[in-house]
Scaffold this motif. Structure first.
Motif, mmCIF file in Angstrom:
data_model
loop_
_atom_site.group_PDB
_atom_site.id
_atom_site.type_symbol
_atom_site.label_atom_id
_atom_site.label_comp_id
_atom_site.label_asym_id
_atom_site.label_seq_id
_atom_site.Cartn_x
_atom_site.Cartn_y
_atom_site.Cartn_z
ATOM 1 N N CYS A 186 0.816 -1.220 0.000
ATOM 2 C CA CYS A 186 0.000 0.000 0.000
ATOM 3 C C CYS A 186 0.849 1.269 0.000
ATOM 4 N N GLY A 187 2.108 1.159 0.399
ATOM 5 C CA GLY A 187 2.968 2.340 0.421
ATOM 6 C C GLY A 187 3.735 2.551 -0.858
ATOM 7 N N ALA A 188 3.712 1.547 -1.751
ATOM 8 C CA ALA A 188 4.517 1.634 -2.970
ATOM 9 C C ALA A 188 3.716 2.120 -4.174
ATOM 10 N N ILE A 189 2.375 2.143 -4.050
ATOM 11 C CA ILE A 189 1.512 2.539 -5.171
ATOM 12 C C ILE A 189 1.076 3.991 -4.977
ATOM 13 N N PRO A 190 1.248 4.850 -5.981
ATOM 14 C CA PRO A 190 0.808 6.250 -5.862
ATOM 15 C C PRO A 190 -0.665 6.335 -5.475
ATOM 16 N N LEU A 222 -3.433 6.041 -8.023
ATOM 17 C CA LEU A 222 -3.590 4.750 -8.702
ATOM 18 C C LEU A 222 -4.050 3.647 -7.766
ATOM 19 N N LEU A 223 -4.022 3.900 -6.461
ATOM 20 C CA LEU A 223 -4.290 2.844 -5.492
ATOM 21 C C LEU A 223 -5.703 2.271 -5.620
ATOM 22 N N GLU A 224 -6.695 3.142 -5.823
ATOM 23 C CA GLU A 224 -8.073 2.661 -5.915
ATOM 24 C C GLU A 224 -8.262 1.745 -7.123
ATOM 25 N N SER A 225 -7.734 2.144 -8.282
ATOM 26 C CA SER A 225 -7.898 1.316 -9.478
ATOM 27 C C SER A 225 -7.120 0.005 -9.346
ATOM 28 N N MET A 241 -1.670 3.476 3.995
ATOM 29 C CA MET A 241 -2.849 3.700 3.147
ATOM 30 C C MET A 241 -3.482 5.055 3.477
ATOM 31 N N PRO A 242 -3.734 5.891 2.475
ATOM 32 C CA PRO A 242 -4.344 7.202 2.732
ATOM 33 C C PRO A 242 -5.751 7.064 3.300
ATOM 34 N N LEU A 243 -6.195 8.098 4.019
ATOM 35 C CA LEU A 243 -7.480 8.039 4.729
ATOM 36 C C LEU A 243 -8.661 7.804 3.793
#
Length: 450
Positions: free
Chosen positions: A199-203, A206-209, A247-249
């Motif tokens: 979860c920390g390596a994906i911008p 782009l994380l949701e997709s 992971m962002p909020l």
């Protein structure tokens, strides 16, 4: 009962050594050739009388076989040129009662063309589901017999009997993903996929997709026909959300809904996709502290922490060091084609006194360095250029310096907290604000208890 005579045994041994697909030549401790099979004689274009009894450097000038007598260990995958032809060979010592009494070189393939064809096949294995599953770690890969590791194994056995959400905590390098894979391969979901997402390596954009996928035409540049997310790919199996604390909020809210409803909404979709997936999460950060700082949702924390396994640091189970060293050396040997069999007693004593801040990952790294720098089967870690245990022993603070160092650490901690607040908990952005690498920031966060 039919007995085999000495003559018959010698004849059979000669047939094995004198095969048309493999060249063999052997020397004694003085470098004198005492055996050469017909394959080797043919590529040398010489008779047995012209080869046996001669010095190997006179027969094959480019051959380094005599070096093996002095070195006493094997070399695999070396190229040997004989009469303008290239051969992939192995050379190894011949030993008697533990003493090197000669050496042998063997061709690994009949010719270089065959060698390249086989190597190409090996380097491009079929990506079948069975192949992918066989690469996962199992319970045998969870090394350790100290009380902390026996407790971890006990919890892992219990966790493998259920599909409840699992949280795995522990410092970086302690083997959180290994225990997750082992639990998956032991569970009823072992026939399904194991998908790991950092979860920390994906911008963030782009994380949701990546996690939930998207439908055709969901956004500019979307793949025609859409794309399934990691959760859908793990349907029927297990998904590991590594470094969940990063992971962002806004994504934590969406993940909470997935855990509650067991369904995902692809970006742009009008209907959800039902899921049957076990969720595991791992982190090296203190989620309770993040909850207090409003950087991690409390309701998500309790959704994730149905079951928890805390991986002990290597310094907390230092008695496992010999077992870990043996297992890691075996893995490194396979990886780089080495033939190390252990570490020296002096090395082991040094390693037992070191704190191992990078845990098992650091141990594997140091061992691989030492094996590459070593000329012996018994590895001496004192041979590597950078020896952090020496720095650690020389950096023990004096009692009169404690107050000064404490002030520096407190100032450093305040700067990191301030940067994290400005970045709203995003460690990558905080690292940029502090002008430091993200890995360095992670270490400081752990050391300073941020």
């Amino acid at each position: 009962m039919k007995f085999v005579t000495v003559e018959q045994s010698d004849a059979r041994l000669k047939m094995i050594l004198d095969n048309p697909f493999e060249g063999s030549i052997a020397i004694d401790e003085t470098g004198t050739v005492f055996f050469a099979n017909s394959f080797f004689l043919e590529i040398l274009n010489r008779t047995e009388q012209e080869v046996v009894g001669k010095k190997v450097w006179d027969v094959i000038p480019a051959c380094r076989l005599f070096e093996t007598v002095g070195q006493g260990y094997s070399i695999w995958g070396e190229t040997l040129i004989i009469n303008g032809k290239e051969f992939l060979v192995a050379r190894f010592p011949l030993k008697k009662d533990g003493q090197t009494v000669g050496a042998m070189v063997k061709t690994l393939f009949p010719d270089q063309i065959t060698a390249k064809e086989i190597m190409n096949k090996v380097s491009r294995p079929a990506k079948t589901e069975n192949y992918i599953k066989n690469t996962l770690c199992t319970c045998r890969d969870v090394i350790g017999e100290t009380p902390p590791m026996l407790y971890v194994k006990k919890l892992a056995r219990r966790a493998s009997r259920t599909s409840s959400t699992l949280l795995i905590t522990g410092e970086s390098g302690t083997g959180k993903e290994i225990i997750a894979q082992a639990i998956h391969t032991r569970s009823v979901r072992r026939e399904g996929q194991f998908i790991s997402v950092n979860c920390g390596a994906i911008p963030e954009n782009l994380l949701e997709s990546e996690l939930f996928g998207y439908v055709d035409g969901a956004f500019t540049g979307a793949k025609k026909g859409g794309k399934p997310g990691k959760f859908e790919l793990a349907d029927g199996g297990t998904i590991l959300l590594d470094e969940i604390g990063d992971m962002p909020l806004f994504m934590q809210v969406k993940l909470l809904r997935v855990l509650q409803d067991r369904e995902v909404w692809r970006i742009g979709a009008t209907t959800p996709t039902k899921l049957d997936v076990r969720v595991m999460a791992s982190t090296h950060t203190d989620l309770i502290q993040l909850v207090k700082e409003k950087r991690f949702r409390e309701d998500l924390y309790y959704r994730l922490n149905v079951l928890e396994i805390k991986m002990p640091a290597l310094r907390e189970r230092i008695e496992d060091l010999p077992l870990l060293i043996n297992a890691l050396i075996e893995r490194i040997n396979r990886k780089i084609g080495a033939d190390a069999i252990g570490v020296s007693q002096e090395s082991l004593e040094i390693m037992k006194r070191y704190s191992w801040p990078g845990n098992v990952r650091e141990l594997e790294n140091r061992l691989e360095q030492a094996i590459n720098w070593s000329d012996d089967h018994i590895v001496d870690i004192r041979n590597i250029p950078i020896r952090p245990w020496e720095e650690e022993s020389s950096n023990v603070p004096m009692s009169s310096d404690i107050g000064f160092r404490g002030c520096i650490q407190e100032t450093e901690r305040d700067l990191i907290v301030s940067a994290l607040e400005q970045a709203k908990g995003n460690k990558a952005q905080a690292a940029r604000l502090l002008n430091m690498q993200r890995s360095v920031l992670y270490k400081k966060i752990g050391r300073l208890g941020v």
